[in-house]
Design an enzyme around this catalytic site. Structure first.
Site, short mmCIF file in Angstrom:
data_model
loop_
_atom_site.label_atom_id
_atom_site.label_comp_id
_atom_site.label_asym_id
_atom_site.label_seq_id
_atom_site.Cartn_x
_atom_site.Cartn_y
_atom_site.Cartn_z
N SER A 37 50.68 65.62 43.44
CA SER A 37 49.26 65.68 43.08
C SER A 37 48.90 65.11 41.73
O SER A 37 47.73 64.88 41.44
CB SER A 37 48.77 67.13 43.16
OG SER A 37 48.76 67.57 44.49
N SER A 74 46.02 65.78 44.60
CA SER A 74 44.75 66.46 44.47
C SER A 74 44.12 66.31 43.08
O SER A 74 42.97 66.65 42.88
CB SER A 74 44.94 67.96 44.76
OG SER A 74 45.85 68.57 43.83
N LYS A 118 41.96 69.60 34.85
CA LYS A 118 41.78 69.82 36.29
C LYS A 118 41.27 71.24 36.53
O LYS A 118 41.69 72.19 35.86
CB LYS A 118 43.12 69.59 37.00
CG LYS A 118 43.05 69.63 38.52
CD LYS A 118 44.43 69.36 39.10
CE LYS A 118 44.44 69.40 40.62
NZ LYS A 118 45.79 69.19 41.17
#
Length: 624
Positions: A304, A280, A204
């Site tokens: 997330s 996210s 990420k």
């Protein structure tokens, strides 16, 4: 105290008087040019603060109008915990390779015939696991370099698709080939580093990883955050031979739960391209679901990791606060955030978790964590330990979902788990859930503080969605933050009392399956707001399309924030599909430091659901 509500001390709360309060806030969906105008108004000197104040009044009455007797707890703090049963301790001071070896020995015996038999594979869908790649490399079916070329081809293909599939923000073909060539050479010489050697992972884009700049989903953050040192988790994985494909897309700065990104494009759900992945950690979950990578690293500050994993139908682990070293992660100093693995199976999550586990020196002093453990899934004792597990279920909360498909699927698998393994289901009551959600919202302001000095410099490069979040979070007061911290201590007491009676708390991961991506949100983003909150926009300027009028954010976050706010470990595992064929996830939340217990339960749930797993609409078999 005037009109303020005065709470009794947490230990005096009468649970028989607690009533669950469903919270479905009627809302309108604001997007397109009206959303853009709304954000500009939020940033105006006079009207902006007035609007933000009204937003807070709508959302925080449970904090601002309440006297809380407990002192503040600014970061999660836990009482000492007893050792879990049927577990194997791993040495967090040892080498990551050695920990991965311990994890490998905890897994059931690997049977190549059952995994590679063509008739078996044709009977139901199976993701390739990390041990499948290792077997393929050792048997010389393929090499890491061959798989790398497949991965490069797929990423290029997805980049050209319409609609676009923007999975990677930073991708370096030559670096990928170089890593794969080094791994291939090790296999040719007969000395792979570990079971993770040659395994492809995405990182990420809020986690530092050479040679890629860390942009956190923005067009500008790398200019103020130069890459100086690799994140601790990335360094540990690299020492095991992992191959990093690049930096995965996310909801900009992590300030959202749909996965929308107007700068690089919004990742789409591999099960239905008109749906969000969730955020996210949007692209990390999607890239695993597509079959491109065996695993990915995400971060979880408010679901997330678990939200996108659930919506995409894969496994995502949020560890106990302080269990993993957050060095090199942009949310390093945010109390609610952790780094963690996403993978297609529980065993692959275990292997990655074993590689990255290990608290920072500061957390070891302040939190005194129990030694990290893994469930020994290879022993008969594991079955006995599973049978003694008590499953805590707050039925009214469990059933507070947008679609009964979600609660029904999760309930059915829990019934099957109890019937098959003898787990006992215990009805529980959790006080003050709405207060907890409000307190978590305030605590998220911590993530904005370190970035505020850079927003003015970034100027128009900041997306409208992020500008909205910044305006909203900047409006919280010191009193709000202190009240939130007082609620943390209070809610910690409630949950720790519950964990005296149960081993895990089970819920759906999300209250709905993957929501539709509105076409109007792709350029500027979107927000779900209460139509009466501001008195600024008449109803005719707001859309009411499904499912946005039911507050997507409320349903997606309904069950996940407690683990973040209080620092508990939690995992999501896929348990089936709704009537539209979209994945449903079950969340298993444990007491502090009890990752082994939730992994054990997740593995049992996964085994019960294995034959019902479906191939995503967009899936690539890179292990050809």
């Amino acid at each position: 105290m005037g009109n303020k509500r005065v709470l009794v001390p947490a230990e005096e709360v009468d649970l028989s008087l607690v009533k669950y309060e469903p919270q479905v806030i009627p809302a309108r969906h604001l997007t397109g040019w009206m959303f853009k105008l709304f954000v500009k108004m939020l940033e105006m000197p006079v009207i902006g603060p007035f609007m933000v104040s009204n937003m807070h009044k709508q959302m925080l009455p449970l904090l601002r109008n309440t006297v809380i007797p407990e002192p503040p707890m600014y970061r999660p703090q836990f009482p000492p915990q007893e050792r879990e049963e049927g577990v194997v301790t791993v040495d967090e001071d040892g080498k990551p390779v050695e920990r991965v070896g311990v994890a490998l020995n905890c897994l059931p015996q690997y049977d190549p015939a059952s995994r590679w038999n063509s008739d078996h594979l044709a009977s139901s869908f199976r993701y390739w696991k990390i041990r499948d790649y290792a077997h393929a490399y050792r048997s010389k079916f393929v090499t890491p370099s061959m798989v790398a070329e497949h991965v490069i081809s797929v990423i290029k293909e997805l980049g050209k698709k319409q609609p676009p599939m923007p999975l990677l923000i930073s991708f370096d073909e030559e670096d990928l080939r170089k890593q794969a060539a080094a791994s291939t050479k090790r296999f040719e010489q007969g000395n792979p580093i570990s079971i993770l050697d040659g395994i492809f992972m995405a990182i990420k884009d809020d986690i530092d990883c050479y040679p890629h700049p860390t942009k956190d989903g923005t067009a500008w953050l790398h200019e103020v955050h130069p890459l100086e040192k690799e994140a601790a988790a990335v360094s540990r994985l690299r020492s095991c031979g992992v191959i990093f494909v690049g930096k995965a897309n996310l909801h900009e700065l992590g300030f959202g739960i749909t996965g929308s990104n107007t700068t690089y494009g919004t990742p789409r759900n591999p099960h239905a391209e008109d749906r969000y992945t969730g955020g996210s950690s949007s692209a990390p979950a999607a890239i695993v679901t597509h079959g491109i990578c065996s695993a990915a690293l995400g971060t979880d500050g408010g679901g997330s990791i678990r939200i996108p994993s659930s919506l995409c139908g894969v496994v995502g682990l949020k560890t106990t606060h302080g269990r993993l070293d957050m060095e090199g992660v942009l949310s390093e100093h945010v109390a609610v955030a952790v780094v963690g693995p996403i993978a297609s199976s529980v065993e692959d999550v275990m292997l990655v978790y074993a590689a990255i586990v290990g608290s920072s020196a500061a957390d070891r002093i302040s939190l005194n964590p129990s030694p990290p453990c893994l469930p020994n899934l290879a022993s008969y004792e594991s079955t006995d330990a599973l049978g003694s597990i008590r499953l805590g279920k707050y039925t009214e909360w469990f059933n507070d979902v947008f679609s009964t498909d979600v609660s029904d699927k999760c309930g059915d698998i829990l019934d099957l788990l109890s019937k098959t393994h003898g787990c006992k289901s215990v009805e529980i009551v959790i006080p003050e859930l709405q207060e907890l959600k409000a307190a978590h919202l305030v605590s998220m302001a911590e993530a904005v503080c370190s970035l505020i000095p850079h927003f003015e410099e970034a100027g128009n490069q900041v997306s409208y969605q992020t500008r909205h979040s910044v305006a909203f979070f900047q409006g919280f007061t010191a009193s709000d933050f202190v009240a939130s911290a007082c609620l943390r201590r209070r809610c910690m007491h409630h949950f720790m009392e519950i964990f005296k009676k149960v081993d895990v708390i089970v819920t759906p991961t999300t209250g709905m399956t993957a929501p539709i991506i509105p076409a109007s949100a792709l350029m500027y983003g979107e927000i779900n707001i209460q139509a009466t909150a501001f008195g600024v926009f008449p109803h005719r300027y707001m859309t009411n399309e499904w499912p946005h009028h039911t507050m997507v954010s409320a349903y997606l976050m309904r069950f996940v924030v407690a683990a973040n706010f209080l620092g508990f470990p939690a995992i999501t595992v896929p348990v089936g599909y709704d009537k539209q064929g979209l994945p449903v996830g079950l969340q298993i939340m444990g007491r502090p430091w009890a990752e082994a217990t939730i992994l054990r339960v997740a593995a049992a749930v996964e085994e019960l659901c294995v034959d019902s797993r479906k191939q995503p609409a967009s899936y690539y078999n890179v292990l050809k």
